[in-house]
Write a protein that holds these residues in place. Structure first.
Motif, PDB file in Angstrom:
ATOM      1  N   UNK A  18      -0.939  14.349   9.830  1.00  0.00           N
ATOM      2  CA  UNK A  18      -0.576  14.127  11.234  1.00  0.00           C
ATOM      3  C   UNK A  18       0.208  15.271  11.834  1.00  0.00           C
ATOM      4  N   UNK A  19       0.013  16.488  11.314  1.00  0.00           N
ATOM      5  CA  UNK A  19       0.740  17.622  11.868  1.00  0.00           C
ATOM      6  C   UNK A  19       0.114  18.046  13.195  1.00  0.00           C
ATOM      7  N   UNK A  20       0.775  18.971  13.879  1.00  0.00           N
ATOM      8  CA  UNK A  20       0.248  19.493  15.136  1.00  0.00           C
ATOM      9  C   UNK A  20      -0.681  20.667  14.952  1.00  0.00           C
ATOM     10  N   UNK A  21      -1.063  20.961  13.695  1.00  0.00           N
ATOM     11  CA  UNK A  21      -1.928  22.096  13.379  1.00  0.00           C
ATOM     12  C   UNK A  21      -3.207  21.570  12.737  1.00  0.00           C
ATOM     13  N   UNK A  22      -4.334  21.741  13.402  1.00  0.00           N
ATOM     14  CA  UNK A  22      -5.597  21.236  12.873  1.00  0.00           C
ATOM     15  C   UNK A  22      -5.961  21.874  11.537  1.00  0.00           C
ATOM     16  N   UNK A  23      -5.637  23.141  11.357  1.00  0.00           N
ATOM     17  CA  UNK A  23      -5.970  23.815  10.103  1.00  0.00           C
ATOM     18  C   UNK A  23      -5.233  23.153   8.941  1.00  0.00           C
ATOM     19  N   UNK A  24      -3.964  22.847   9.152  1.00  0.00           N
ATOM     20  CA  UNK A  24      -3.178  22.179   8.106  1.00  0.00           C
ATOM     21  C   UNK A  24      -3.754  20.807   7.805  1.00  0.00           C
ATOM     22  N   UNK A  82      -6.774  19.726   8.105  1.00  0.00           N
ATOM     23  CA  UNK A  82      -8.036  19.845   7.377  1.00  0.00           C
ATOM     24  C   UNK A  82      -7.808  20.211   5.912  1.00  0.00           C
ATOM     25  N   UNK A  83      -6.944  21.198   5.684  1.00  0.00           N
ATOM     26  CA  UNK A  83      -6.685  21.641   4.303  1.00  0.00           C
ATOM     27  C   UNK A  83      -6.051  20.521   3.493  1.00  0.00           C
ATOM     28  N   UNK A  84      -5.094  19.818   4.073  1.00  0.00           N
ATOM     29  CA  UNK A  84      -4.430  18.717   3.373  1.00  0.00           C
ATOM     30  C   UNK A  84      -5.434  17.614   3.034  1.00  0.00           C
ATOM     31  N   UNK A  85      -6.303  17.269   3.979  1.00  0.00           N
ATOM     32  CA  UNK A  85      -7.298  16.227   3.724  1.00  0.00           C
ATOM     33  C   UNK A  85      -8.243  16.631   2.598  1.00  0.00           C
ATOM     34  N   UNK A  86      -8.680  17.881   2.622  1.00  0.00           N
ATOM     35  CA  UNK A  86      -9.602  18.361   1.592  1.00  0.00           C
ATOM     36  C   UNK A  86      -8.956  18.332   0.210  1.00  0.00           C
ATOM     37  N   UNK A  87      -7.721  18.811   0.102  1.00  0.00           N
ATOM     38  CA  UNK A  87      -7.044  18.805  -1.191  1.00  0.00           C
ATOM     39  C   UNK A  87      -6.756  17.387  -1.657  1.00  0.00           C
ATOM     40  N   UNK A 100       0.845  -1.190   0.000  1.00  0.00           N
ATOM     41  CA  UNK A 100       0.000   0.000   0.000  1.00  0.00           C
ATOM     42  C   UNK A 100       0.881   1.241   0.000  1.00  0.00           C
ATOM     43  N   UNK A 101       0.474   2.252  -0.758  1.00  0.00           N
ATOM     44  CA  UNK A 101       1.200   3.507  -0.823  1.00  0.00           C
ATOM     45  C   UNK A 101       0.535   4.525   0.097  1.00  0.00           C
ATOM     46  N   UNK A 102       1.331   5.091   1.013  1.00  0.00           N
ATOM     47  CA  UNK A 102       0.795   5.996   2.021  1.00  0.00           C
ATOM     48  C   UNK A 102       1.621   7.271   2.053  1.00  0.00           C
ATOM     49  N   UNK A 103       0.950   8.410   2.108  1.00  0.00           N
ATOM     50  CA  UNK A 103       1.625   9.691   2.330  1.00  0.00           C
ATOM     51  C   UNK A 103       1.344  10.122   3.755  1.00  0.00           C
ATOM     52  N   UNK A 104       2.402  10.487   4.471  1.00  0.00           N
ATOM     53  CA  UNK A 104       2.267  10.975   5.835  1.00  0.00           C
ATOM     54  C   UNK A 104       2.734  12.421   5.871  1.00  0.00           C
ATOM     55  N   UNK A 105       1.847  13.319   6.250  1.00  0.00           N
ATOM     56  CA  UNK A 105       2.169  14.742   6.331  1.00  0.00           C
ATOM     57  C   UNK A 105       2.473  15.079   7.789  1.00  0.00           C
ATOM     58  N   UNK A 106       3.676  15.551   8.030  1.00  0.00           N
ATOM     59  CA  UNK A 106       4.101  15.876   9.389  1.00  0.00           C
ATOM     60  C   UNK A 106       5.040  14.807   9.926  1.00  0.00           C
ATOM     61  N   UNK A 107       6.274  15.200  10.204  1.00  0.00           N
ATOM     62  CA  UNK A 107       7.281  14.251  10.686  1.00  0.00           C
ATOM     63  C   UNK A 107       7.666  14.542  12.128  1.00  0.00           C
ATOM     64  N   UNK A 108       6.711  15.027  12.912  1.00  0.00           N
ATOM     65  CA  UNK A 108       6.951  15.199  14.338  1.00  0.00           C
ATOM     66  C   UNK A 108       6.928  13.855  15.037  1.00  0.00           C
ATOM     67  N   UNK A 109       6.730  13.864  16.335  1.00  0.00           N
ATOM     68  CA  UNK A 109       6.764  12.612  17.093  1.00  0.00           C
ATOM     69  C   UNK A 109       5.650  11.668  16.659  1.00  0.00           C
ATOM     70  N   UNK A 110       4.454  12.217  16.409  1.00  0.00           N
ATOM     71  CA  UNK A 110       3.336  11.373  15.985  1.00  0.00           C
ATOM     72  C   UNK A 110       3.560  10.859  14.571  1.00  0.00           C
ATOM     73  N   UNK A 111       3.866  11.762  13.648  1.00  0.00           N
ATOM     74  CA  UNK A 111       4.077  11.352  12.267  1.00  0.00           C
ATOM     75  C   UNK A 111       5.219  10.361  12.118  1.00  0.00           C
ATOM     76  N   UNK A 112       6.317  10.595  12.833  1.00  0.00           N
ATOM     77  CA  UNK A 112       7.466   9.688  12.748  1.00  0.00           C
ATOM     78  C   UNK A 112       7.101   8.285  13.221  1.00  0.00           C
ATOM     79  N   UNK A 113       6.329   8.218  14.296  1.00  0.00           N
ATOM     80  CA  UNK A 113       5.908   6.910  14.807  1.00  0.00           C
ATOM     81  C   UNK A 113       5.041   6.187  13.784  1.00  0.00           C
ATOM     82  N   UNK A 114       4.151   6.931  13.128  1.00  0.00           N
ATOM     83  CA  UNK A 114       3.294   6.328  12.103  1.00  0.00           C
ATOM     84  C   UNK A 114       4.135   5.795  10.953  1.00  0.00           C
TER      85      UNK A 114
END
Length: 218
Positions: A71-77, A79-84, A1-15
């Motif tokens: 998976x960023x720490x900004x809810x606005x980001x 939401x926008x990423x999911x919509x696009x 499966x091909x997956x894009x993960x947005x945000x490489x903080x602690x949560x994103x890195x773990x994912x």
């Protein structure tokens, strides 16, 4: 499966580490170049840039992804990423991280979010699951609250004990998808006998969740 993960903080890195460990192809998008320096993530495909920029998502070939995780720490980001991802690139599955519980109501299909993951809600559900036997516990909202994943731990003296799955009048709006017994998952069949302390997992609509509450209250 091909997956894009947005945000490489602690949560994103773990994912990313978990997905790679399961053999999936992962593209990591983060606007901070120093995020690439993490030794355990260097072997992944990286895109450095603002994920809210369609050009960055195009560079990541988002149209080829099966899933995107915002998976960023900004809810606005997120939401926008999911919509696009949904509207511009046709990604079939979107997962959005909710940082502030007050924003959870926005994470629905209107914003292109299939599954909203709220850490406070998950922690609450896990606490309830650990201490509440005999009550239906909601673990996760799916498809913009149109479906939920619920768990029920069977008390020792409950009417369900020693009955088979096929004998129980389950609500039409709820489906028993798994039984967890002694730490092992069981794919339920009509002939399986329900035992005390079994954990039953259901996919249900809102009406189905209410009917599960009434069923187990017997």
């Amino acid at each position: 499966m091909k997956v894009a993960v947005v945000g490489a903080g602690s949560v994103g890195s773990s994912i990313v580490r978990e997905l790679c460990g399961h053999g999936h192809q992962v593209v990591v998008i983060d606007e901070k170049p120093d995020a690439i320096g993490r030794a355990d993530l260097r072997n992944n495909h990286w895109i450095v840039g603002d994920a809210c920029d369609p050009m960055v998502l195009r560079e990541a070939q988002l149209e080829q992804m099966d899933v995107i995780v915002a998976a960023t720490g900004d809810d606005k980001v997120n939401l926008v990423v999911s919509l696009m991802a949904r509207s511009e690139f046709g990604v079939p599955r979107t997962v959005g991280r909710v940082n502030n519980p007050k924003n959870e109501w926005m994470f629905d299909q209107a914003w292109g979010v299939d599954v909203a993951v709220s850490t406070p809600r998950l922690i609450t559900a896990l606490v309830e699951e650990a201490v509440e036997i005999g009550g239906v516990v909601r673990l996760l909202n799916l498809q913009s609250d149109r479906a939920t994943l619920n768990a029920f731990t069977v008390p020792r003296e409950h009417d369900l004990v020693a009955t088979t799955v096929g004998e129980v009048p389950w609500p039409q709006e709820a489906t028993l998808v798994a039984i967890l017994r002694d730490g092992l998952p069981i794919a339920p069949t009509d002939d399986d006998v329900i035992e005390a302390e079994d954990e039953l997992f259901f996919l249900a609509t809102g009406d189905g969740e209410g009917r599960l509450h009434r069923l187990f209250a017997r």
